[in-house]
Design a protein around this motif. Structure first.
Motif, mmCIF file in Angstrom:
data_model
loop_
_atom_site.group_PDB
_atom_site.id
_atom_site.type_symbol
_atom_site.label_atom_id
_atom_site.label_comp_id
_atom_site.label_asym_id
_atom_site.label_seq_id
_atom_site.Cartn_x
_atom_site.Cartn_y
_atom_site.Cartn_z
ATOM 1 N N PHE A 144 0.835 -1.205 0.000
ATOM 2 C CA PHE A 144 0.000 0.000 0.000
ATOM 3 C C PHE A 144 0.871 1.256 0.000
ATOM 4 C CE2 PHE A 144 -2.139 3.383 2.416
ATOM 5 C CZ PHE A 144 -3.248 3.594 1.609
ATOM 6 N N ASN A 145 1.894 1.256 0.842
ATOM 7 C CA ASN A 145 2.790 2.416 0.918
ATOM 8 C C ASN A 145 3.535 2.643 -0.392
ATOM 9 O OD1 ASN A 145 2.058 3.032 3.547
ATOM 10 N ND2 ASN A 145 3.708 1.834 4.453
ATOM 11 N N ARG A 146 3.942 1.557 -1.053
ATOM 12 C CA ARG A 146 4.591 1.700 -2.365
ATOM 13 C C ARG A 146 3.647 2.347 -3.370
ATOM 14 N NH1 ARG A 146 7.054 -4.100 -3.381
ATOM 15 N NH2 ARG A 146 5.744 -3.884 -5.216
ATOM 16 N N ARG A 147 2.398 1.926 -3.346
ATOM 17 C CA ARG A 147 1.408 2.479 -4.280
ATOM 18 C C ARG A 147 1.149 3.956 -3.970
ATOM 19 N NH1 ARG A 147 -4.007 3.095 -5.821
ATOM 20 N NH2 ARG A 147 -4.483 2.098 -7.810
ATOM 21 N N VAL A 148 0.997 4.282 -2.697
ATOM 22 C CA VAL A 148 0.762 5.679 -2.290
ATOM 23 C C VAL A 148 1.960 6.548 -2.673
ATOM 24 C CG1 VAL A 148 0.526 7.206 -0.281
ATOM 25 C CG2 VAL A 148 -0.900 5.168 -0.470
ATOM 26 N N ASN A 202 1.825 9.787 -5.016
ATOM 27 C CA ASN A 202 2.332 11.093 -4.552
ATOM 28 C C ASN A 202 3.379 11.658 -5.511
ATOM 29 O OD1 ASN A 202 0.655 11.128 -2.320
ATOM 30 N ND2 ASN A 202 2.200 10.258 -0.955
ATOM 31 N N GLU A 203 4.241 10.777 -6.030
ATOM 32 C CA GLU A 203 5.235 11.226 -7.015
ATOM 33 C C GLU A 203 4.544 11.733 -8.279
ATOM 34 O OE1 GLU A 203 7.748 7.811 -7.580
ATOM 35 O OE2 GLU A 203 8.799 8.128 -5.676
ATOM 36 N N HIS A 204 3.514 11.012 -8.707
ATOM 37 C CA HIS A 204 2.755 11.454 -9.883
ATOM 38 C C HIS A 204 2.112 12.820 -9.629
ATOM 39 C CE1 HIS A 204 2.069 7.140 -11.674
ATOM 40 N NE2 HIS A 204 3.340 7.487 -11.626
ATOM 41 N N ALA A 205 1.517 12.978 -8.466
ATOM 42 C CA ALA A 205 0.851 14.250 -8.142
ATOM 43 C C ALA A 205 1.860 15.393 -8.114
ATOM 44 C CB ALA A 205 0.123 14.137 -6.804
ATOM 45 N N GLN A 222 1.980 -1.323 -11.745
ATOM 46 C CA GLN A 222 2.238 -1.438 -10.308
ATOM 47 C C GLN A 222 1.153 -2.287 -9.639
ATOM 48 O OE1 GLN A 222 4.733 -0.728 -8.504
ATOM 49 N NE2 GLN A 222 4.035 -0.486 -6.430
ATOM 50 N N ASP A 223 -0.096 -2.046 -10.000
ATOM 51 C CA ASP A 223 -1.193 -2.820 -9.418
ATOM 52 C C ASP A 223 -1.086 -4.295 -9.791
ATOM 53 O OD1 ASP A 223 -2.207 -0.598 -8.148
ATOM 54 O OD2 ASP A 223 -3.794 -0.231 -9.622
#
Length: 189
Positions: A73-77, A81-84, A133-134
């Protein structure tokens, strides 16, 4: 001698308690799943629970899975965040460029069209990256499930074998839930 008899009676009492609880939990399930949980399976599972080893194994597997899920979950978040942040950076850069075009209004439509194309490409790339990633996350979770099945099978826990069959996986999930629920119960003396 009397101590042995008392110990055997206590063990048999616990077995009946576990079996009764397992049967009660099984009756809560949909009919197609109840059929898969035979008396023999539940009785063997109740027997396997007697020494507490299965409870410890399941608890340990649960802890490891929760850690893994948090990590994924943290990897996905982090990726989101990097994308944002990169989107914000691009928006700022584009806004500044549009502001500098005020002196050349004729070039504004070209600049805006170029930025819309950049934005569309960025969104597409991020969407693809997130899907990849998913998929990696799903594959890692599937592997974790197979590892857990293998561990429980090797430990001799009835009802567990390595499988991808959705019905069998669902039954194993129910069995794990039963084991977790029973582990939280107060066993009568």
């Amino acid at each position: 001698m009397e101590a042995d008899i008392a110990k055997k009676e206590q063990t048999q009492k616990r077995h009946y308690f576990y079996l009764n609880e397992l049967q009660s939990m099984a009756r809560e399930l949909p009919g197609k799943h109840q059929q898969r949980l035979s008396y023999d399976l539940l009785s063997h599972l109740a027997n396997a629970l007697l020494d507490g080893t299965v409870f410890a194994i399941v608890s340990s597997l649960k802890e490891v899975q929760q850690l893994e899920e948090r990590n994924l979950f943290n990897r996905r978040v982090k990726m989101l965040n990097e994308h944002a942040a990169k989107k914000q950076e691009l928006m700022k850069k584009q806004s500044e460029a549009i502001q500098s075009c005020r002196s050349k209004p004729h070039s504004l439509p070209l600049v805006q069209a170029e930025y819309e194309a950049q934005w569309s490409e960025l969104e597409s790339n991020y969407s693809d990256e997130l899907k990849r990633q998913d998929m990696r996350i799903i594959l890692e979770l599937d592997q974790k499930m197979l590892d857990q099945q293998s561990t429980l099978e090797k430990a001799g826990v009835p009802g567990f074998c390595v499988t991808n069959n959705p019905l069998e996986v669902r039954i194993q999930m129910y069995l794990l839930d039963f084991i977790n629920r029973i582990s939280e119960m107060q066993v009568p003396d």
